[in-house]
Design an enzyme around this catalytic site. Structure first.
Site, PDB file in Angstrom:
ATOM      1  N   SER A   1       0.841  -1.185   0.000  1.00 47.81           N
ATOM      2  CA  SER A   1       0.000   0.000   0.000  1.00 47.81           C
ATOM      3  C   SER A   1       0.886   1.249   0.000  1.00 47.81           C
ATOM      4  O   SER A   1       1.797   1.359  -0.835  1.00 47.81           O
ATOM      5  CB  SER A   1      -0.922  -0.072   1.225  1.00 47.81           C
ATOM      6  OG  SER A   1      -1.970   0.841   1.150  1.00 47.81           O
TER       7      SER A   1
ATOM      8  N   HIS B   1      -7.808  -5.492   0.284  1.00 44.38           N
ATOM      9  CA  HIS B   1      -6.587  -4.678   0.302  1.00 44.38           C
ATOM     10  C   HIS B   1      -5.534  -5.221   1.282  1.00 44.38           C
ATOM     11  O   HIS B   1      -4.373  -4.824   1.220  1.00 44.38           O
ATOM     12  CB  HIS B   1      -6.948  -3.233   0.670  1.00 44.38           C
ATOM     13  CG  HIS B   1      -5.780  -2.293   0.633  1.00 44.38           C
ATOM     14  ND1 HIS B   1      -5.030  -2.081  -0.508  1.00 44.38           N
ATOM     15  CD2 HIS B   1      -5.212  -1.519   1.585  1.00 44.38           C
ATOM     16  CE1 HIS B   1      -4.065  -1.215  -0.245  1.00 44.38           C
ATOM     17  NE2 HIS B   1      -4.148  -0.862   1.024  1.00 44.38           N
TER      18      HIS B   1
ATOM     19  N   ASP C   1      -8.916  -5.193  -5.682  1.00 45.78           N
ATOM     20  CA  ASP C   1      -8.454  -4.147  -4.766  1.00 45.78           C
ATOM     21  C   ASP C   1      -8.427  -2.817  -5.498  1.00 45.78           C
ATOM     22  O   ASP C   1      -7.850  -2.701  -6.571  1.00 45.78           O
ATOM     23  CB  ASP C   1      -7.055  -4.510  -4.240  1.00 45.78           C
ATOM     24  CG  ASP C   1      -6.535  -3.523  -3.217  1.00 45.78           C
ATOM     25  OD1 ASP C   1      -7.297  -2.629  -2.782  1.00 45.78           O
ATOM     26  OD2 ASP C   1      -5.361  -3.659  -2.824  1.00 45.78           O
TER      27      ASP C   1
END
Lengths: 512, 512
Positions: free
Chosen positions: A302, A413, A358
């Site tokens: 991320s 995610h 995602d």
């Protein structure tokens, strides 16, 4: 801070239109997680948005799951039998092939089908990135909120990574001069270890045995991201900011986290950039002096994947000839085409692991880059120049019979979801690997993604009594943190691998 | 099952109008807990209802709290200093006064101001009732969901009650023939310890030292309730059902839990009524044979308080002359006036601890009994004959500077909230006791009632990793329950105090 000074001052201020995106996306996001708690009622608007979002992502919301793995695999017997099996295949000597595994030929013919050695290394580095979450102190009632719960010598041992073949040599802290909503984890208390900084990751290095297996001394940098994408959708609309001397530009929120420092802080008198560069330089020089082949592998999930690219860019500028690869998970776009091209020219190899469902890897730039016009009223005008870097390994949540398929943007995610899907990935057109060995239970650490048949509680990663313990009077109190685990800027400078510590006076790209 | 058979068959069927109340109340209930989770959005209707409900309860929703205790008491120093103090005053010899403490004069002049000995005994029994929650297995993925996590010999030790001066001698299990929604905690698994029964409490007895201190051999029965009131608002509208031979009637849902049994079950071949009566008889006869003064004290919270009254009624019928007292917390009305009067005639003494802001003690019969007409559209027509029993000790959440005052129906109903307020109670017109010693942190075990300054996490009572542990392969698995903690109908029949076990052929009021 030459680079930051080059940015027009308004870039550091929140602008009005910035607020349109995050609010809407967050509503969809909240709607998407509903169903986990029967008391939650989504608004109609949020539900509608979530629906559109799921359509956009080609996401099929299914209530029953019937996939490649036979249903009978879920019976109690097979689950309990699996408990007595190793979670990994035996380690193999990859010393002759490490350059290919790290992308020297851009992973040609290694990803589809996925070469077992590549899969294994992806999971290895992914678990380093996961460690930055697992050890992070999220407790807002803790005076150490935002730090690592263990010192660097204990980290891998406490997380079950003591057989990873790596040692941590330095912790990295970051702050941001740009006001990034919900980026920093902050204690609610007045007296805290730090008011400005968060623990953002670590530098480590392979030990002798692992170095022998993998064919070189491998320096790693693992960057922490943020747990829920909602935390940083707010940052997605920031303008591009120049990096380096040329046309390369990157998202200014990411750059601010990577480069911010302030003399009055305890942990960011030097920036994350300076901390990591100084430590990498130290390690590179130490091992090169010993005549060893050295590599740098940067990983992150991320936001951590974005920071990893900045880190790779800077390292490539500073260490010409050092093999550098980036292994990112669920990372968003970071910079423009010139940034990407410079990385290519410098030989940085990036493997970008994404998940079809995602939303984060589609940002920023979801509108133009994905050629979906329907969402432009939500997303507003984004700089179209954001572009991805490197080679993509694209996972699909539908490939795993262990996962729920209902819309769950948090679950989609989560890094553990990614690692599970990598472990089961064979090729783009085959089902989940039957001989995947990684512990499936890990997926539900911080979300509710596993099918009920597996009987793994959701969100199970938690402390007993949230860290409270009974003292001798019978009172429930929060014990003081072990002094050796209290973060200290001085302690962080030392290393458990190399005892020599000097001030290198290292000049990073972003000034010292 | 003579009594049950006397009920017209339609009493066992859900009737259409029954559903009006719970749905509405639950909506208000859900609305009331909103704000704890920022992702929850209340419906307008629910919020309006919650508002009306709070008005009805004379509840002032306050955002800032400024009460009798000075704000400075919350500074870090005083909180941490308190950590090194005992949680109770030294125990005193109450052997000369135990009859008054247990209500032989209906607690005249003992409640306002509250006599310290009475306060202390209320908390003592309340903690036995709390133990039935703390040890209960709520894990729906556990094959032992609905049982006690520890066997009776370990229960008090595991819960820190080993110095209570009592020993547990028998566990009580209950089932219900009446379909009571959300009453029974059920495992999601196929193979479970029991499909019909839940652990509902225990019988215990004071040891020699405690018996000497309190002036008699005290038999206790502690009944488990239900954790959240929403779980059993559904039951509130049931019709009254006769109990005993006279005019006495009680709510048929409570009676069903107390009296149901079925030969094909493992834990309810005998009913809760039979189990508890048999054990109390055994203990009474054993200690009377030794020439000791014996008493029976029954305690319970919420539903547990209702079951306690049924238990007291039956015990009074069966053991004339045995001093019986009931100490209930947050208990609803149970029966009609004849039921109450019979209890009075038999000498059962009931101290009913209530909280002004808790809705449960106002049910059933909130409309007529509280003389509030405004709510009759919500409540529908209830049997007006429901009436409370005994003497009331009425607490007020506003008396404690440690508690948040915002509407929180879960928090207002929690037994730990009650125990905290009893501990701080001096009189109806004075503030919180300055020398209250009980551990305040306990309040937040299962709710979010403590002011933030105390830095106690909310809902903190939890297992490490929800009970998962890493095995030698590194897999996260749920360990098998220790065989000695697996519930067994046979084991339950034995006792750790008295080794003799006979079949007394005891005939309860409700048939054997």
């Amino acid at each position: 801070m030459a680079t930051r000074n080059a940015v027009p001052p308004h870039h550091h201020l929140p602008t009005t239109h910035n607020h349109r995106v995050p609010v809407t996306i967050r509503a969809a996001y909240q709607a998407s997680t509903i169903g986990q708690n029967p008391h939650e009622k989504p608004s109609k608007k949020a539900m509608k948005l979530a629906e559109s979002l799921s359509n956009m992502l080609n996401l099929h919301i299914e209530t029953t799951i019937q996939r490649s793995l036979n249903r009978s695999n879920f019976n109690v017997l097979s689950i309990e039998e699996k408990h007595d099996t190793p979670t990994m295949s035996p380690k193999e000597d990859i010393s002759e092939k490490w350059r290919e595994i790290h992308g020297c030929h851009d992973w040609d013919n290694l990803l589809n089908p996925l070469h077992p050695w590549v899969r294994r290394e992806i999971v290895k580095y992914g678990e380093f990135a996961q460690a930055t979450y697992d050890a992070f102190d999220f407790d807002s009632y803790s005076e150490y909120c935002g730090s690592c719960r263990y010192n660097q010598h204990k980290l891998f041992n406490r997380l079950g990574l003591d057989k990873s073949g790596y040692n941590v040599t330095k912790y990295i802290y970051a702050m941001s001069h740009v006001d990034l909503p919900q980026w920093l984890e902050k204690s609610r208390l007045v007296d805290t270890w730090s008011k400005d900084s968060n623990w953002m990751g670590f530098v480590g290095v392979s030990d002798d045995q692992e170095s022998s297996r993998i064919g070189r001394r491998d320096i790693i940098v693992a960057w922490r991201g943020t747990v829920a994408p909602s935390e940083w959708y707010d940052n997605m609309q920031g303008q591009l900011e120049p990096i380096g001397q040329g046309e390369a530009k990157v998202e200014h929120g990411f750059l601010s986290i990577y480069t911010s420092k302030r003399d009055t802080t305890r942990y960011n008198k030097s920036s994350a950039s300076e901390q990591v560069m100084r430590e990498v330089k130290r390690l590179v020089e130490f091992y090169r002096k010993r005549g060893e082949q050295v590599s740098l592998t940067i990983t992150g999930h991320s936001l951590g994947g974005a920071l990893g690219l900045l880190n790779a860019y800077e390292a490539a500028k500073n260490f010409p000839g050092l093999p550098i690869s980036v292994l990112s998970f669920a990372a968003p776009r970071v910079g423009n085409i010139a940034f990407r091209d410079e990385l290519y020219q410098m030989g940085v190899k990036t493997l970008r692991v994404t998940l079809k469902q995602d939303v984060v890897p589609k940002m920023p730039g979801i509108v133009f880059n994905e050629s979906i016009q329907r969402f432009d009223d939500i997303m507003g005008t984004l700089e179209w120049v954001y572009t991805h870097v490197g080679v993509e390994l694209k996972l699909d949540v539908r490939s795993s019979p262990y996962l729920k398929k209902g819309l769950n943007l948090v679950g989609f995610h989560m890094l553990e979801t990614y690692l599970h899907l990598v472990d089961g990935y064979h090729s783009s057109d085959s089902g989940f690997r039957v001989d995947a060995k990684r512990d499936v239970a890990l997926v539900n650490k911080e979300c509710d993604m596993l099918v009920d048949e597996l009987r793994i509680p959701h969100h199970w990663y938690q402390l007993a009594n949230k860290g409270l313990v009974r003292n001798h009077h019978g009172r429930w109190v929060k014990p003081k943190r072990d002094p050796e685990d209290v973060p200290s800027p001085n302690v962080e400078k030392s290393s458990n691998v190399l005892q020599v510590e000097e001030d290198y006076g290292f000049g990073s790209l972003f000034g010292v």
